[in-house]
Design an enzyme around this catalytic site. Structure first.
Site, PDB file in Angstrom:
ATOM      1  N   SER A 135       0.798   6.368   8.600  1.00  0.00           N
ATOM      2  CA  SER A 135       0.541   6.016   7.211  1.00  0.00           C
ATOM      3  C   SER A 135      -0.967   6.140   6.968  1.00  0.00           C
ATOM      4  CB  SER A 135       1.019   4.577   6.990  1.00  0.00           C
ATOM      5  OG  SER A 135       0.682   4.128   5.706  1.00  0.00           O
ATOM      6  N   LYS A 161       2.376  10.078   5.966  1.00  0.00           N
ATOM      7  CA  LYS A 161       2.662   9.356   4.713  1.00  0.00           C
ATOM      8  C   LYS A 161       1.332   9.067   4.044  1.00  0.00           C
ATOM      9  CE  LYS A 161       3.821   4.448   4.012  1.00  0.00           C
ATOM     10  NZ  LYS A 161       4.844   3.410   4.247  1.00  0.00           N
ATOM     11  N   LEU A 162       1.229   9.475   2.776  1.00  0.00           N
ATOM     12  CA  LEU A 162       0.001   9.218   2.022  1.00  0.00           C
ATOM     13  C   LEU A 162       0.229   8.039   1.089  1.00  0.00           C
ATOM     14  CD1 LEU A 162      -1.015  12.833   0.882  1.00  0.00           C
ATOM     15  CD2 LEU A 162      -1.663  11.635   2.989  1.00  0.00           C
ATOM     16  N   LYS A 163      -0.676   7.083   1.127  1.00  0.00           N
ATOM     17  CA  LYS A 163      -0.645   5.999   0.158  1.00  0.00           C
ATOM     18  C   LYS A 163      -1.126   6.561  -1.167  1.00  0.00           C
ATOM     19  CE  LYS A 163       0.495   2.369   2.619  1.00  0.00           C
ATOM     20  NZ  LYS A 163       1.636   1.529   2.243  1.00  0.00           N
ATOM     21  N   ASP A 189       3.703   6.845  -0.605  1.00  0.00           N
ATOM     22  CA  ASP A 189       4.066   5.429  -0.761  1.00  0.00           C
ATOM     23  C   ASP A 189       3.183   4.803  -1.829  1.00  0.00           C
ATOM     24  OD1 ASP A 189       4.780   2.784  -0.528  1.00  0.00           O
ATOM     25  OD2 ASP A 189       4.004   2.514   1.512  1.00  0.00           O
ATOM     26  N   ASN A 191       3.704   1.547  -3.133  1.00  0.00           N
ATOM     27  CA  ASN A 191       3.661   0.074  -3.095  1.00  0.00           C
ATOM     28  C   ASN A 191       3.697  -0.535  -4.504  1.00  0.00           C
ATOM     29  OD1 ASN A 191       1.758   0.564  -0.289  1.00  0.00           O
ATOM     30  ND2 ASN A 191       3.399  -0.933  -0.191  1.00  0.00           N
ATOM     31  N   GLU A 214       8.072   6.567  -1.890  1.00  0.00           N
ATOM     32  CA  GLU A 214       8.439   5.200  -1.505  1.00  0.00           C
ATOM     33  C   GLU A 214       7.977   4.194  -2.558  1.00  0.00           C
ATOM     34  OE1 GLU A 214       6.892   4.294   2.366  1.00  0.00           O
ATOM     35  OE2 GLU A 214       7.608   2.236   2.325  1.00  0.00           O
ATOM     36  N   ASP A 239      11.401   0.118  -0.412  1.00  0.00           N
ATOM     37  CA  ASP A 239      10.821  -0.722   0.641  1.00  0.00           C
ATOM     38  C   ASP A 239      10.893  -2.172   0.139  1.00  0.00           C
ATOM     39  OD1 ASP A 239       9.166  -2.094   2.422  1.00  0.00           O
ATOM     40  OD2 ASP A 239       7.346  -0.995   1.946  1.00  0.00           O
ATOM     41  N   LYS A 263      12.146  -2.626   7.232  1.00  0.00           N
ATOM     42  CA  LYS A 263      11.112  -3.424   7.906  1.00  0.00           C
ATOM     43  C   LYS A 263      11.772  -4.743   8.281  1.00  0.00           C
ATOM     44  CE  LYS A 263       6.976  -1.835   5.486  1.00  0.00           C
ATOM     45  NZ  LYS A 263       6.149  -2.131   4.293  1.00  0.00           N
ATOM     46  N   GLY A 291       6.377  -0.069   8.971  1.00  0.00           N
ATOM     47  CA  GLY A 291       5.420  -0.792   9.821  1.00  0.00           C
ATOM     48  C   GLY A 291       4.610  -1.752   8.979  1.00  0.00           C
TER      49      GLY A 291
HETATM   50  O1  NPG Z   1       2.007   1.906  10.453  1.00  0.00           O
HETATM   51  O2  NPG Z   1       2.185  -0.234  10.599  1.00  0.00           O
HETATM   52  C1  NPG Z   1       1.948   0.785   9.966  1.00  0.00           C
HETATM   53  C2  NPG Z   1       1.554   0.641   8.514  1.00  0.00           C
HETATM   54  C3  NPG Z   1       2.501   1.287   7.600  1.00  0.00           C
HETATM   55  O3  NPG Z   1       1.707   1.714   5.413  1.00  0.00           O
HETATM   56  C4  NPG Z   1       2.205   0.951   6.174  1.00  0.00           C
HETATM   57  N1  NPG Z   1       2.555  -0.273   5.786  1.00  0.00           N
HETATM   58  O4  NPG Z   1       3.535  -0.801   2.456  1.00  0.00           O
HETATM   59  O5  NPG Z   1       4.488   0.086   4.132  1.00  0.00           O
HETATM   60  C5  NPG Z   1       3.533  -0.499   3.641  1.00  0.00           C
HETATM   61  C6  NPG Z   1       2.312  -0.765   4.473  1.00  0.00           C
HETATM   62  C7  NPG Z   1       1.886  -2.188   4.637  1.00  0.00           C
HETATM   63  C8  NPG Z   1       1.026  -2.509   5.623  1.00  0.00           C
HETATM   64  C9  NPG Z   1       2.342  -3.187   3.860  1.00  0.00           C
HETATM   65  C10 NPG Z   1       0.614  -3.800   5.848  1.00  0.00           C
HETATM   66  C11 NPG Z   1       1.940  -4.485   4.062  1.00  0.00           C
HETATM   67  C12 NPG Z   1       1.080  -4.785   5.072  1.00  0.00           C
END
Ligand code: NPG
Length: 369
Positions: A135, A161-163, A189, A191, A214, A239, A263, A291
Site C-alpha cells: 500500500s 495499491k495507491l492511496k 484506496d 478510505n 476500495e 473495506d 481485515k 493490513g
Molecule cells: O500494509 O498494513 C498495511 C497497510 C495497508 O493501506 C493500508 N491500510 O485503509 O487499508 C487501509 C490502511 C490503514 C492503515 C487503515 C492503518 C488504518 C490504519
C-alpha cells in the site's frame, strides 16, 4: 483451559517513512498488544486501533478501557475457556470489534500453542506462501510517487495499491500506468474520501484497468456504493463498510461490492474473518487480506489468513521492512514477491523480549478471575 488474565502492553514503533492516507499521516505506530495468560500456554493478540477514531469509531485508549471495564470481566464472569466461546460472551457489548478481536486472537494463540496447532491449519490454509501487495501512501509529488512505486516493484511486490483522495487520483494513477506499464497489478484506496456526486469523476479511473477501487464512499453508504457500481466499471471493493459476515452478506446481495477486503480486526477477529471468507467464496466474490500496519504478531496471523483458498487477490500483506526497520518478531522477509506462511504452533512467531522491552511504553495486568 483456564484464562488467568491479560497483559495489555503499549508499544511505539517508528515507521521507516511517513504513511499518508486520506484521513491523515502516520509517522509511528502506537500498538496495543494483548497477551493472554492461561494455565496451558500464553498467546499474543494485536489490537489494530489507531490512537484517534479516524479510520473507525474505535481508538486505542478506548480499546484499553472497554477491555478492562467490560470485556475481560465478562469473559471471567462467563467462565469462558476457549476462543470460539468468546464472541457469544461479548455479544451484549455493541461494536468494539477491534478490541474483541485482539482478545480473541490472544486466546486462540494460547489455545493453539497448547495444542501444537498453527493458525494456518486452524483457519484452513491451502498455501505455504502468499503473494505480497504493498500500500503506497499519498505523496507530495508525482516524481516522488514514481520513485516509491519503482522501489517496491524492484523489491518484488506483485501488486501496488495507491492511496487516493480528491486532488490526488487520476493523475497519479495515469503516471504509474505510463511509467510501469499495463502488466502491473494496480488498485486504489480512497478510505471514504468521495461522495456519490463524484461518480463520473471516479469513472475516469476505468481507462486504467485497475483491479478495484476500495471504499470510495462513506462506510455507512452501502446503497451509494451499489449506485456507484452501476456508473463505474472498475470493481468496487468495500473495506470500512464490512464489519461482519452480516454486513458482507448485505453488500453482496445489494451488489454494493464486487470484491471484499477482509481485515480481521475490523470484523471482530479471525473467526469472523473466516466466516466472511466462506460466505464470499459461496457467492463467488473474491477476497483479499487487508493490513493495518501490524507488527510481526498481527502480520503472522494475516499471512495465515491470506493462505485460505478464497483469498485470490494479493493482500496488503507486505514484508516487515515495508513499515519497520526493526520488527518485534523475527522479521517477515519477502522472497520472490511472497511471504512464507508460519507453520509453528499458534502464530508461529513470538516477540523478541529485548526488542519488545525497548519499544514498550506501558504494561498493565488485568486479571480474568
Ligand atoms: O500494509 O498494513 C498495511 C497497510 C495497508 O493501506 C493500508 N491500510 O485503509 O487499508 C487501509 C490502511 C490503514 C492503515 C487503515 C492503518 C488504518 C490504519
Amino acid at each position: 483451559m483456564k484464562i488467568e488474565g491479560f497483559e495489555l502492553r503499549r508499544i511505539a514503533m517508528p515507521l521507516v517513512s511517513p504513511f499518508r492516507t486520506s484521513f491523515g499521516t502516520q509517522t509511528a505506530r502506537d500498538i496495543l498488544l494483548v497477551k493472554a495468560v492461561t494455565d496451558a500456554a500464553s498467546g499474543w493478540g494485536e489490537c489494530v486501533t489507531l490512537p484517534d477514531p479516524i479510520y473507525s469509531p474505535e481508538y486505542t485508549e478506548g480499546a484499553v478501557d472497554v477491555m478492562k471495564r467490560f470485556l475481560i470481566p465478562a469473559l471471567a464472569a462467563a467462565g469462558v475457556s476457549d476462543a470460539p466461546a468468546m464472541a457469544e460472551a461479548l455479544k451484549k457489548f455493541k461494536s468494539h470489534r477491534m478490541a474483541k478481536g485482539a482478545l480473541e486472537m490472544a486466546v486462540l494463540d494460547a489455545e493453539l500453542r497448547a495444542e501444537g496447532r498453527s493458525f494456518a491449519r486452524e483457519l484452513g490454509s491451502v498455501h505455504d506462501r502468499v503473494p505480497c501487495g504493498v500500500s503506497v501512501g499519498i505523496m507530495d509529488s508525482i516524481p516522488q510517487l514514481l520513485d516509491a512505486v519503482g522501489g517496491y516493484l524492484d523489491a518484488g511486490y506483485v501488486r501496488i495499491k495507491l492511496k487516493i483522495e480528491p486532488g490526488w487520483d487520476i493523475e497519479p494513477v495515469r503516471a504509474v500506468r505510463e511509467r510501469f506499464g499495463d502488466d502491473v497489478l494496480l488498485q486504489v484506496d480512497a478510505n471514504t474520501a468521495y461522495t456519490l456526486r463524484d461518480a463520473r469523476h471516479l469513472a475516469k479511473l476505468d481507462e486504467f484497468d485497475l483491479l478495484l477501487i476500495e471504499q470510495p464512499l462513506e462506510e455507512e453508504d452501502m446503497l451509494g456504493h451499489a449506485d456507484l457500481a452501476k456508473v463505474v466499471k472498475t470493481p468496487i471493493c468495500l473495506d470500512e463498510t464490512i464489519t461482519s459476515a452480516q454486513t458482507a452478506a448485505a453488500a453482496i446481495r445489494l451488489d454494493a461490492t464486487q470484491v471484499i477486503n477482509i481485515k480481521p480486526g475490523r470484523v471482530g477477529g479471525y473467526l469472523e474473518a473466516r466466516r466472511i471468507h466462506d460466505l464470499a467464496a459461496a457467492h463467488g466474490v473474491p477476497v483479499w487480506c487487508g493490513g493495518m500496519v501490524e507488527s510481526g504478531i498481527g502480520r503472522a496471523a494475516n499471512v495465515a489468513l491470506a493462505s485460505l483458498p478464497g483469498f485470490t487477490l494479493p493482500g496488503d500483506v507486505s514484508a516487515s521492512d515495508r513499515f519497520y526497520a526493526t520488527d518485534i518478531t523475527p522479521p517477515f522477509v519477502m522472497r520472490d514477491g511472497h511471504l512464507d506462511v508460519p507453520q509453528g504452533a499458534g502464530l508461529g512467531v513470538e516477540p523478541v523480549p529485548e526488542i519488545l522491552d525497548e519499544l514498550t511504553t506501558s504494561v498493565e495486568w488485568v486479571p480474568a478471575a
